[in-house]
Write an enzyme that holds these catalytic residues in place. Structure first.
Site, PDB file in Angstrom:
ATOM      1  N   HIS A 110     -22.870  -2.042  -1.585  1.00  0.00           N
ATOM      2  CA  HIS A 110     -21.382  -1.700  -2.007  1.00  0.00           C
ATOM      3  C   HIS A 110     -20.561  -2.634  -2.611  1.00  0.00           C
ATOM      4  CE1 HIS A 110     -17.286  -0.026  -1.888  1.00  0.00           C
ATOM      5  NE2 HIS A 110     -16.946  -0.501  -0.641  1.00  0.00           N
ATOM      6  N   HIS A 112     -16.795  -3.537  -5.111  1.00  0.00           N
ATOM      7  CA  HIS A 112     -15.515  -3.147  -5.737  1.00  0.00           C
ATOM      8  C   HIS A 112     -15.369  -3.669  -7.016  1.00  0.00           C
ATOM      9  CE1 HIS A 112     -13.408  -2.875  -1.470  1.00  0.00           C
ATOM     10  NE2 HIS A 112     -14.366  -1.997  -1.580  1.00  0.00           N
ATOM     11  N   ASP A 135     -31.461   5.098 -19.450  1.00  0.00           N
ATOM     12  CA  ASP A 135     -32.734   4.429 -18.725  1.00  0.00           C
ATOM     13  C   ASP A 135     -32.529   4.333 -17.185  1.00  0.00           C
ATOM     14  OD1 ASP A 135     -33.091   1.791 -21.340  1.00  0.00           O
ATOM     15  OD2 ASP A 135     -33.677   3.804 -21.431  1.00  0.00           O
ATOM     16  N   HIS A 175     -12.222   4.551  -4.085  1.00  0.00           N
ATOM     17  CA  HIS A 175     -12.872   3.252  -3.354  1.00  0.00           C
ATOM     18  C   HIS A 175     -13.641   2.338  -4.317  1.00  0.00           C
ATOM     19  CE1 HIS A 175     -14.928   2.141   0.495  1.00  0.00           C
ATOM     20  NE2 HIS A 175     -14.559   1.164  -0.077  1.00  0.00           N
ATOM     21  N   TYR A 229     -41.432   0.982 -18.812  1.00  0.00           N
ATOM     22  CA  TYR A 229     -40.629  -0.269 -19.118  1.00  0.00           C
ATOM     23  C   TYR A 229     -41.322  -1.332 -18.398  1.00  0.00           C
ATOM     24  CZ  TYR A 229     -37.211  -3.783 -19.473  1.00  0.00           C
ATOM     25  OH  TYR A 229     -36.625  -4.985 -19.525  1.00  0.00           O
TER      26      TYR A 229
HETATM   27  O1  LIG Z   1     -14.540  -1.236   0.950  1.00  0.00           O
HETATM   28  C1  LIG Z   1     -14.730  -1.822   2.073  1.00  0.00           C
HETATM   29  C2  LIG Z   1     -13.508  -1.611   3.045  1.00  0.00           C
HETATM   30  O2  LIG Z   1     -12.891  -0.410   2.696  1.00  0.00           O
HETATM   31  C3  LIG Z   1     -15.726  -3.009   2.504  1.00  0.00           C
HETATM   32  O3  LIG Z   1     -16.492  -3.132   1.490  1.00  0.00           O
HETATM   33  C4  LIG Z   1     -14.895  -4.426   2.468  1.00  0.00           C
HETATM   34  O4  LIG Z   1     -14.575  -4.726   1.441  1.00  0.00           O
HETATM   35  C5  LIG Z   1     -15.926  -5.368   2.834  1.00  0.00           C
HETATM   36  O5  LIG Z   1     -16.196  -4.882   4.411  1.00  0.00           O
HETATM   37  P1  LIG Z   1     -17.213  -5.976   5.356  1.00  0.00           P
HETATM   38  O6  LIG Z   1     -18.340  -5.586   4.831  1.00  0.00           O
HETATM   39  O7  LIG Z   1     -16.659  -7.442   5.251  1.00  0.00           O
HETATM   40  O8  LIG Z   1     -16.973  -5.239   6.730  1.00  0.00           O
END
Ligand SMILES: O=C(CO)[C@@H](O)[C@H](O)COP(=O)(O)O
Length: 235
Positions: A110, A112, A135, A175, A229
């Site tokens: 995850h 941002h 791809d 998000h 590939y």
């Molecule tokens: O998106 C979120 C919270 O909404 C998380 O990704 C934080 O940005 C990072 O959280 P930790 O992994 O440090 O608890």
């Protein structure tokens, strides 16, 4: 942790070291700021992936330059702490839900990252207008539902969106991106690639209309990239 066989304990130790290296890739590719984002990897406990597996993930709120193998946290797939001196990532429930419901997935990331998160803020899928998207994603990069952190909502949104898609990335609305892969390295690659294509398509949109790729061509490109590939037969 003593209830697990030595082979599992050894794999946990290896995974902790791997995750330090892979977490460093997120700031390296400008996918996160401060402590945002996280990477996890499944540790298979039995003969095959199951709900009895474990996951290793970063501790919550720790800056990337402070991460060490020892700081990485081990949880079961209910998100319960099994081993670690810090609280697990606040996204652990989402990662655990993905591992429980997608047994073929071994890594979750995850971030941002700016351009992918901008598409998430607008709730618009990134259209498949680049051969690189065909791809890597086999089509558009989909939008997942808005979901509050703290329970299974984010994980459920990831799984419900990706189970019917070839994409290893989903942009959770308002998000940001979550990516999946056979292991954490594959999921990190998808996180790097989704930010790259989100940025390119955004810039293209600023210059004018984008040109769609025919579905048959998307299918052909995806099949080649996923199956040929990088293999000897390619040369
Ligand atoms: O998106 C979120 C919270 O909404 C998380 O990704 C934080 O940005 C990072 O959280 P930790 O992994 O440090 O608890």
């Amino acid at each position: 942790m003593r209830d697990y066989p030595q082979s599992v304990l050894d794999e946990i130790a290896r995974t902790r070291a791997v995750l330090v290296t892979l977490h460093a890739e997120l700031p390296r590719w400008d996918l996160v700021v401060w402590t945002a984002g996280n990477v996890s990897q499944r540790v298979v406990v039995g003969a095959a992936p199951s709900a009895d597996d474990l996951l290793v993930i970063k501790p919550s709120g720790v800056t990337y330059d402070e991460l060490t193998p020892e700081s990485m946290v081990v949880c079961d797939l209910d998100g319960t702490l099994v081993d670690g001196t810090r609280s697990p990532s606040s996204d652990t429930a989402a990662h655990a839900y993905v591992y429980r419901h997608m047994p073929h997935i071994g890594g979750v990331v995850h971030t941002h990252s700016t351009y992918a998160t901008a598409w998430a803020a607008r709730g618009e899928p990134v259209p498949c207008v680049l051969t690189m998207m065909a791809d890597e994603f086999g089509g558009d990069v989909p939008i997942g539902p808005f979901a509050l952190i703290g329970d299974d909502s984010i994980g459920r949104g990831i799984v419900e969106t990706l189970q019917g898609s070839r994409s290893p990335a989903v942009l959770m609305r308002n998000h940001g991106p979550f990516t999946i892969g056979k292991d954490a390295q594959a999921a990190v690659k998808a996180a790097v690639m989704v930010e790259e294509v989100a940025r390119t398509v955004h810039i293209a949109r600023q210059l004018g209309d984008t040109v769609p790729i025919a579905q048959s061509d998307i299918d052909s490109l995806y099949a080649r990239y996923q199956n040929v590939y990088g293999q000897d037969t390619e040369r």
